[in-house]
Design a protein around this motif. Structure first.
Motif, PDB file in Angstrom:
ATOM      1  N   TYR A   7     -28.899 -41.235  26.588  1.00 51.66           N
ATOM      2  CA  TYR A   7     -28.440 -41.820  27.847  1.00 51.66           C
ATOM      3  C   TYR A   7     -29.556 -41.729  28.870  1.00 51.66           C
ATOM      4  O   TYR A   7     -30.080 -40.646  29.139  1.00 51.66           O
ATOM      5  N   LEU A   8     -29.924 -42.879  29.434  1.00 55.89           N
ATOM      6  CA  LEU A   8     -31.067 -42.984  30.340  1.00 55.89           C
ATOM      7  C   LEU A   8     -30.627 -43.592  31.663  1.00 55.89           C
ATOM      8  O   LEU A   8     -30.058 -44.684  31.691  1.00 55.89           O
ATOM      9  N   HIS A   9     -30.885 -42.887  32.756  1.00 51.54           N
ATOM     10  CA  HIS A   9     -30.582 -43.389  34.093  1.00 51.54           C
ATOM     11  C   HIS A   9     -31.913 -43.604  34.812  1.00 51.54           C
ATOM     12  O   HIS A   9     -32.587 -42.657  35.200  1.00 51.54           O
ATOM     13  N   VAL A  10     -32.283 -44.865  34.956  1.00 50.80           N
ATOM     14  CA  VAL A  10     -33.591 -45.247  35.476  1.00 50.80           C
ATOM     15  C   VAL A  10     -33.515 -45.451  36.991  1.00 50.80           C
ATOM     16  O   VAL A  10     -32.524 -45.977  37.507  1.00 50.80           O
ATOM     17  N   LEU A  11     -34.554 -45.056  37.676  1.00 51.53           N
ATOM     18  CA  LEU A  11     -34.632 -45.326  39.113  1.00 51.53           C
ATOM     19  C   LEU A  11     -34.645 -46.840  39.338  1.00 51.53           C
ATOM     20  O   LEU A  11     -35.318 -47.567  38.593  1.00 51.53           O
ATOM     21  N   PRO A  12     -33.925 -47.330  40.346  1.00 56.31           N
ATOM     22  CA  PRO A  12     -33.861 -48.786  40.564  1.00 56.31           C
ATOM     23  C   PRO A  12     -35.238 -49.440  40.676  1.00 56.31           C
ATOM     24  O   PRO A  12     -35.466 -50.509  40.107  1.00 56.31           O
ATOM     25  N   ILE A  36     -32.830 -46.921  10.557  1.00 54.96           N
ATOM     26  CA  ILE A  36     -31.794 -47.857  10.127  1.00 54.96           C
ATOM     27  C   ILE A  36     -31.535 -48.860  11.246  1.00 54.96           C
ATOM     28  O   ILE A  36     -31.580 -50.063  11.028  1.00 54.96           O
ATOM     29  N   THR A  37     -31.278 -48.364  12.452  1.00 56.91           N
ATOM     30  CA  THR A  37     -31.138 -49.230  13.628  1.00 56.91           C
ATOM     31  C   THR A  37     -31.686 -48.505  14.853  1.00 56.91           C
ATOM     32  O   THR A  37     -31.713 -47.270  14.903  1.00 56.91           O
ATOM     33  N   TYR A  38     -32.089 -49.291  15.852  1.00 56.35           N
ATOM     34  CA  TYR A  38     -32.642 -48.743  17.093  1.00 56.35           C
ATOM     35  C   TYR A  38     -32.406 -49.788  18.170  1.00 56.35           C
ATOM     36  O   TYR A  38     -33.099 -50.805  18.209  1.00 56.35           O
ATOM     37  N   HIS A  39     -31.402 -49.564  19.010  1.00 53.38           N
ATOM     38  CA  HIS A  39     -31.016 -50.572  19.996  1.00 53.38           C
ATOM     39  C   HIS A  39     -30.853 -49.959  21.380  1.00 53.38           C
ATOM     40  O   HIS A  39     -30.361 -48.829  21.513  1.00 53.38           O
ATOM     41  N   LEU A  40     -31.229 -50.726  22.386  1.00 50.24           N
ATOM     42  CA  LEU A  40     -31.041 -50.341  23.778  1.00 50.24           C
ATOM     43  C   LEU A  40     -29.921 -51.184  24.364  1.00 50.24           C
ATOM     44  O   LEU A  40     -29.927 -52.408  24.232  1.00 50.24           O
ATOM     45  N   TYR A  41     -28.958 -50.512  25.014  1.00 55.85           N
ATOM     46  CA  TYR A  41     -27.844 -51.198  25.664  1.00 55.85           C
ATOM     47  C   TYR A  41     -27.829 -50.850  27.140  1.00 55.85           C
ATOM     48  O   TYR A  41     -28.082 -49.705  27.520  1.00 55.85           O
ATOM     49  N   GLU A  42     -27.525 -51.852  27.949  1.00 55.33           N
ATOM     50  CA  GLU A  42     -27.471 -51.679  29.402  1.00 55.33           C
ATOM     51  C   GLU A  42     -26.021 -51.610  29.858  1.00 55.33           C
ATOM     52  O   GLU A  42     -25.179 -52.381  29.395  1.00 55.33           O
ATOM     53  N   ASP A  43     -25.729 -50.712  30.769  1.00 56.60           N
ATOM     54  CA  ASP A  43     -24.396 -50.605  31.355  1.00 56.60           C
ATOM     55  C   ASP A  43     -24.078 -51.908  32.082  1.00 56.60           C
ATOM     56  O   ASP A  43     -24.918 -52.431  32.814  1.00 56.60           O
ATOM     57  N   THR A  44     -22.904 -52.451  31.881  1.00 52.96           N
ATOM     58  CA  THR A  44     -22.554 -53.738  32.500  1.00 52.96           C
ATOM     59  C   THR A  44     -22.253 -53.613  33.988  1.00 52.96           C
ATOM     60  O   THR A  44     -22.286 -54.617  34.692  1.00 52.96           O
ATOM     61  N   GLU A  45     -21.988 -52.414  34.454  1.00 50.97           N
ATOM     62  CA  GLU A  45     -21.673 -52.220  35.873  1.00 50.97           C
ATOM     63  C   GLU A  45     -22.815 -51.597  36.660  1.00 50.97           C
ATOM     64  O   GLU A  45     -22.960 -51.853  37.851  1.00 50.97           O
ATOM     65  N   GLU A  46     -23.630 -50.771  36.002  1.00 50.26           N
ATOM     66  CA  GLU A  46     -24.749 -50.118  36.676  1.00 50.26           C
ATOM     67  C   GLU A  46     -26.035 -50.492  35.948  1.00 50.26           C
ATOM     68  O   GLU A  46     -26.337 -49.957  34.887  1.00 50.26           O
ATOM     69  N   LYS A  47     -26.791 -51.392  36.537  1.00 55.98           N
ATOM     70  CA  LYS A  47     -27.978 -51.966  35.889  1.00 55.98           C
ATOM     71  C   LYS A  47     -29.140 -50.988  35.728  1.00 55.98           C
ATOM     72  O   LYS A  47     -30.186 -51.361  35.225  1.00 55.98           O
ATOM     73  N   THR A  48     -28.953 -49.755  36.139  1.00 54.40           N
ATOM     74  CA  THR A  48     -30.000 -48.745  35.961  1.00 54.40           C
ATOM     75  C   THR A  48     -29.613 -47.702  34.922  1.00 54.40           C
ATOM     76  O   THR A  48     -30.331 -46.729  34.738  1.00 54.40           O
ATOM     77  N   LYS A  49     -28.490 -47.923  34.250  1.00 49.28           N
ATOM     78  CA  LYS A  49     -28.048 -46.985  33.214  1.00 49.28           C
ATOM     79  C   LYS A  49     -28.099 -47.671  31.854  1.00 49.28           C
ATOM     80  O   LYS A  49     -27.630 -48.799  31.702  1.00 49.28           O
ATOM     81  N   PHE A  50     -28.670 -46.940  30.895  1.00 47.41           N
ATOM     82  CA  PHE A  50     -28.876 -47.470  29.551  1.00 47.41           C
ATOM     83  C   PHE A  50     -28.483 -46.411  28.529  1.00 47.41           C
ATOM     84  O   PHE A  50     -28.447 -45.219  28.843  1.00 47.41           O
ATOM     85  N   VAL A  51     -28.242 -46.868  27.317  1.00 40.26           N
ATOM     86  CA  VAL A  51     -28.090 -45.950  26.191  1.00 40.26           C
ATOM     87  C   VAL A  51     -28.884 -46.515  25.020  1.00 40.26           C
ATOM     88  O   VAL A  51     -28.796 -47.699  24.707  1.00 40.26           O
ATOM     89  N   MET A  52     -29.694 -45.649  24.426  1.00 38.28           N
ATOM     90  CA  MET A  52     -30.420 -45.996  23.222  1.00 38.28           C
ATOM     91  C   MET A  52     -29.579 -45.469  22.067  1.00 38.28           C
ATOM     92  O   MET A  52     -29.254 -44.279  22.027  1.00 38.28           O
TER      93      MET A  52
END
Length: 97
Positions: A7-12, A36-52
Motif C-alpha cells: 500500500y503506497l500513499h504518494v504525496l500529491p 506470476i503477476t505484478y500490478h499497480l492499482y489506483e484508489d478510485t476515490e483518492e488519486k494519491t493512494k495505490f496498491v501494488m
C-alpha cells in the motif's frame, strides 16, 4: 505461491513522478523468472493512494526480487515521494487445482 500487497500513499505533488518511475519497476519485475503477476492499482476515490499486488512463485523469488537493481533503485528514489511509509502485507498461498 507468495502474494504481496504494498500500500503506497504518494504525496500529491509527487504523483506524476511516481507514476513515471514505477513503470520501470513494474516492467522489470514482470520479467523476473519467479514472477506470476505484478500490478499497480489506483484508489478510485483518492488519486494519491495505490496498491501494488504481486504474486511470486515462492519465497526464493521474493528474496531475489528484493535484491534486483530495479527494486533497489526504485526504493532509493521513491523514499521522499510517500506521504506515509509503505505498508506491505505478505501472504503464503497454497495452490490447489
Amino acid at each position: 505461491m507468495v502474494v504481496i500487497h504494498a500500500y503506497l500513499h504518494v504525496l500529491p505533488e509527487k504523483r506524476e513522478l511516481f507514476l513515471d518511475h514505477v513503470q520501470d519497476l513494474i516492467t522489470n519485475s514482470k520479467a523476473e523468472e519467479g514472477n506470476i503477476t505484478y500490478h499497480l492499482y489506483e484508489d478510485t476515490e483518492e488519486k494519491t493512494k495505490f496498491v501494488m499486488v504481486e504474486e511470486w512463485r515462492d519465497e526464493a523469488a521474493v528474496r531475489f526480487h528484493n535484491q534486483t537493481e530495479h527494486f533497489k533503485n526504485f526504493g532509493a528514489r521513491a523514499g521522499d515521494w510517500f506521504a506515509t511509509p509503505p505498508e506491505v502485507q505478505q501472504f503464503a498461498v497454497s495452490r490447489k487445482y
